[in-house]
Design a protein around this motif. Structure first.
Motif, short mmCIF file in Angstrom:
data_model
loop_
_atom_site.label_atom_id
_atom_site.label_comp_id
_atom_site.label_asym_id
_atom_site.label_seq_id
_atom_site.Cartn_x
_atom_site.Cartn_y
_atom_site.Cartn_z
N ILE A 78 0.76 -1.02 -0.07
CA ILE A 78 -0.06 -0.09 -0.04
C ILE A 78 0.99 1.37 0.02
O ILE A 78 0.53 2.30 -0.71
CB ILE A 78 -1.21 0.04 1.00
N LEU A 79 1.98 1.12 0.82
CA LEU A 79 2.93 2.41 0.79
C LEU A 79 3.47 2.63 -0.55
O LEU A 79 3.58 3.70 -1.03
CB LEU A 79 3.89 2.18 1.85
N ALA A 80 4.04 1.73 -1.34
CA ALA A 80 4.51 1.82 -2.63
C ALA A 80 3.53 2.38 -3.46
O ALA A 80 3.84 3.20 -4.31
CB ALA A 80 5.16 0.23 -3.06
N LEU A 109 9.69 2.40 -8.05
CA LEU A 109 8.65 2.04 -7.10
C LEU A 109 7.99 0.69 -7.86
O LEU A 109 7.49 -0.07 -6.76
CB LEU A 109 7.61 2.96 -7.09
N ALA A 110 7.89 0.59 -8.91
CA ALA A 110 7.22 -0.72 -9.52
C ALA A 110 8.25 -1.89 -9.10
O ALA A 110 7.61 -2.92 -8.70
CB ALA A 110 7.16 -0.54 -11.01
N PHE A 111 9.48 -1.86 -9.32
CA PHE A 111 10.41 -2.69 -8.89
C PHE A 111 10.00 -3.15 -7.32
O PHE A 111 10.12 -4.10 -6.82
CB PHE A 111 11.85 -2.61 -9.36
N ALA A 112 10.12 -1.93 -6.59
CA ALA A 112 9.88 -2.22 -5.18
C ALA A 112 8.73 -3.03 -4.96
O ALA A 112 8.51 -3.86 -4.05
CB ALA A 112 9.96 -0.97 -4.48
N GLN A 113 7.76 -2.77 -5.67
CA GLN A 113 6.31 -3.28 -5.30
C GLN A 113 6.52 -4.86 -5.80
O GLN A 113 5.94 -5.73 -5.38
CB GLN A 113 5.11 -2.75 -6.45
N ILE A 114 7.21 -5.13 -6.88
CA ILE A 114 7.50 -6.49 -7.50
C ILE A 114 8.25 -7.24 -6.39
O ILE A 114 7.99 -8.58 -5.94
CB ILE A 114 8.04 -6.72 -8.88
N GLY A 115 9.25 -6.56 -5.62
CA GLY A 115 9.90 -7.26 -4.69
C GLY A 115 9.23 -7.55 -3.39
O GLY A 115 9.38 -8.64 -2.98
N VAL A 116 8.34 -6.61 -3.12
CA VAL A 116 7.49 -6.71 -2.06
C VAL A 116 6.62 -7.89 -2.12
O VAL A 116 6.41 -8.92 -1.24
CB VAL A 116 6.44 -5.63 -1.57
N HIS A 117 6.00 -8.16 -3.09
CA HIS A 117 4.96 -9.35 -3.59
C HIS A 117 5.85 -10.58 -3.62
O HIS A 117 5.25 -11.55 -3.16
CB HIS A 117 4.33 -9.07 -4.70
N LEU A 141 11.42 -18.31 -12.05
CA LEU A 141 10.93 -16.94 -11.83
C LEU A 141 11.82 -16.27 -13.14
O LEU A 141 11.57 -15.59 -14.07
CB LEU A 141 11.16 -16.05 -10.67
N ALA A 142 13.20 -16.45 -12.98
CA ALA A 142 14.25 -15.99 -13.93
C ALA A 142 13.89 -16.56 -15.07
O ALA A 142 13.80 -15.79 -16.31
CB ALA A 142 15.54 -16.38 -13.66
N PHE A 143 13.29 -17.67 -15.57
CA PHE A 143 13.00 -18.10 -16.84
C PHE A 143 11.74 -17.60 -17.39
O PHE A 143 11.75 -17.03 -18.60
CB PHE A 143 12.87 -19.85 -16.80
N GLY A 144 10.73 -17.19 -16.60
CA GLY A 144 9.72 -16.53 -16.79
C GLY A 144 9.86 -15.00 -17.32
O GLY A 144 9.34 -14.51 -18.11
N LEU A 145 10.71 -14.62 -16.32
CA LEU A 145 11.31 -13.17 -16.83
C LEU A 145 11.83 -13.09 -18.03
O LEU A 145 11.59 -12.00 -18.98
CB LEU A 145 11.93 -12.53 -15.85
#
Length: 124
Positions: A29-31, A56-64, A84-88
């Motif tokens: 929510i903060l991000a 902030l988007a990368f921070a949001q991804i990291g939080v999730h 995850l790396a293969f998906g990216l």
């Protein structure tokens, strides 16, 4: 057969608790609020707003990934990190390939002929 756990989950593996989900929700929510503040105010220098939003988007991804998907750096999460790396990689290839194809098509399009009597000036 497996009881109350998924296949591949060890018996002694700790489960997430209410506090970790609450902290993750608070950070998410903060991000999100920070993204709206950055985009709607003059807090950042105007050309830096897209960079701030990407950070902030990368921070949001990291939080999730950490708080909701429980992706850690432990030995037992190696397969998850590789997946995850293969998906990216696949997403990156699809997006860059699409942009490359669209750019190539744009460069190789034949110019359109102007139809006689057509004007791009405003009507009076």
């Amino acid at each position: 057969m497996f009881g109350d756990r998924s296949p591949g989950v060890e018996q002694q593996e700790s489960t997430a608790n209410f506090l970790s989900y609450t902290v993750g929700l608070g950070l998410a929510i903060l991000a999100t609020i920070a993204s709206f503040v950055v985009s709607q105010t003059d807090l950042l220098w105007p050309p830096g707003v897209p960079v701030g939003l990407v950070v902030l988007a990368f921070a949001q991804i990291g939080v999730h990934l950490v708080f909701f998907l429980h992706l850690g750096s432990g030995v037992d999460n190696t397969n998850n990190i590789l997946a995850l790396a293969f998906g990216l990689l696949v997403v990156f290839l699809v997006i860059t390939g699409s942009v490359w194809i669209i750019s190539n098509l744009n460069d190789n399009m034949m110019p359109m002929r102007r139809i006689r009597g057509e004007s791009h000036e405003p009507c009076r």
